[in-house]
Enzyme design. Sequence first.
Site, PDB file in Angstrom:
ATOM      1  N   SER A  95       7.362  28.694  20.689  1.00  8.71           N
ATOM      2  CA  SER A  95       7.808  28.906  22.065  1.00  8.71           C
ATOM      3  C   SER A  95       9.123  29.675  22.001  1.00  8.71           C
ATOM      4  O   SER A  95       9.681  29.883  20.921  1.00  8.71           O
ATOM      5  CB  SER A  95       7.996  27.570  22.804  1.00  8.71           C
ATOM      6  OG  SER A  95       9.051  26.819  22.213  1.00  8.71           O
ATOM      7  N   LEU A 109      10.957  22.401  25.399  1.00  7.80           N
ATOM      8  CA  LEU A 109      11.138  23.462  26.390  1.00  7.80           C
ATOM      9  C   LEU A 109      10.679  24.826  25.882  1.00  7.80           C
ATOM     10  O   LEU A 109      10.753  25.117  24.688  1.00  7.80           O
ATOM     11  CB  LEU A 109      12.612  23.565  26.798  1.00  7.80           C
ATOM     12  CG  LEU A 109      13.209  22.354  27.513  1.00  7.80           C
ATOM     13  CD1 LEU A 109      14.667  22.626  27.863  1.00  7.80           C
ATOM     14  CD2 LEU A 109      12.412  22.000  28.768  1.00  7.80           C
ATOM     15  N   HIS A 120       7.338  25.557  16.192  1.00  5.85           N
ATOM     16  CA  HIS A 120       7.284  24.098  16.242  1.00  5.85           C
ATOM     17  C   HIS A 120       6.535  23.507  15.061  1.00  5.85           C
ATOM     18  O   HIS A 120       6.933  22.477  14.515  1.00  5.85           O
ATOM     19  CB  HIS A 120       6.598  23.653  17.538  1.00  5.85           C
ATOM     20  CG  HIS A 120       7.378  23.929  18.772  1.00  5.85           C
ATOM     21  ND1 HIS A 120       8.276  23.046  19.316  1.00  5.85           N
ATOM     22  CD2 HIS A 120       7.413  25.024  19.586  1.00  5.85           C
ATOM     23  CE1 HIS A 120       8.818  23.559  20.410  1.00  5.85           C
ATOM     24  NE2 HIS A 120       8.305  24.766  20.592  1.00  5.85           N
ATOM     25  N   LEU A 122       3.537  24.431  11.724  1.00 12.46           N
ATOM     26  CA  LEU A 122       2.534  25.146  10.933  1.00 12.46           C
ATOM     27  C   LEU A 122       1.762  24.078  10.184  1.00 12.46           C
ATOM     28  O   LEU A 122       2.360  23.228   9.514  1.00 12.46           O
ATOM     29  CB  LEU A 122       3.196  26.119   9.945  1.00 12.46           C
ATOM     30  CG  LEU A 122       2.272  26.971   9.055  1.00 12.46           C
ATOM     31  CD1 LEU A 122       3.040  28.176   8.508  1.00 12.46           C
ATOM     32  CD2 LEU A 122       1.679  26.195   7.877  1.00 12.46           C
ATOM     33  N   TYR A 166       9.586  27.783   2.855  1.00 12.50           N
ATOM     34  CA  TYR A 166       9.982  28.725   3.898  1.00 12.50           C
ATOM     35  C   TYR A 166      10.906  29.821   3.357  1.00 12.50           C
ATOM     36  O   TYR A 166      10.886  30.948   3.861  1.00 12.50           O
ATOM     37  CB  TYR A 166      10.615  27.979   5.069  1.00 12.50           C
ATOM     38  CG  TYR A 166       9.590  27.234   5.882  1.00 12.50           C
ATOM     39  CD1 TYR A 166       8.617  27.923   6.599  1.00 12.50           C
ATOM     40  CD2 TYR A 166       9.561  25.841   5.920  1.00 12.50           C
ATOM     41  CE1 TYR A 166       7.643  27.252   7.334  1.00 12.50           C
ATOM     42  CE2 TYR A 166       8.601  25.165   6.652  1.00 12.50           C
ATOM     43  CZ  TYR A 166       7.643  25.879   7.354  1.00 12.50           C
ATOM     44  OH  TYR A 166       6.668  25.212   8.076  1.00 12.50           O
TER      45      TYR A 166
END
Length: 205
Positions: A95, A109, A120, A122, A166
Amino acid sequence: MSALSALPFLKPVHLRSPRSSPGGQRRHTLPASEFRCLSPEDAVSVFEIEREAFTSVSGDCPLHLDEIRHFLNLCPELSLGWFEEGRLVAFIIGSLWDQERLSQAALTLHKPQGSAVHIHVLAVHRTFRQQGKGSILMWRYLQYLRCLPFARRALLMCEDFLVPFYQKCGFEALGPCEVTVGDLAFVEMQHPVRGHAFMRRNSGC
């Protein structure tokens, strides 16, 4: 022109070509792999994969079913699903966020005027793990974000043991995240989304 045809990274990718039978007839096969944005109709399949992936590790899911539906209704263009022969095997849900760093409010939000894409979650289906699918999906997602004129960077938060994964995907650690979930603490990570005009000219976006 549809949004899908304008974004080459979301076009179906045929990893296996149809084989011919001894009689010369081609066997009909579904596309081996397809990448597309998710829809609210995918929410249950998404939640089933996420629940299995996360509850055994952290005891909770980053997004619950109603939150998955919430984001897939508000900003489906910031999600990406990997389907093999019609079956969801991995996904990302994001988002928009409008601040430099993530805060507790970022968990629920979507800020339409924001330029940071908050990733948010994976997750990869258990039968498809240890095959590099998470890295491939993240690479395609980041390439897709470069086609979106409003996206400037990607943000996420993760536990310490996921930081090396990451980092290999190109993210850099920003330090401890102010967001906490129960007793869990997180590292906040960032990946810049650069060169929008150049990427659009040279990738067909």
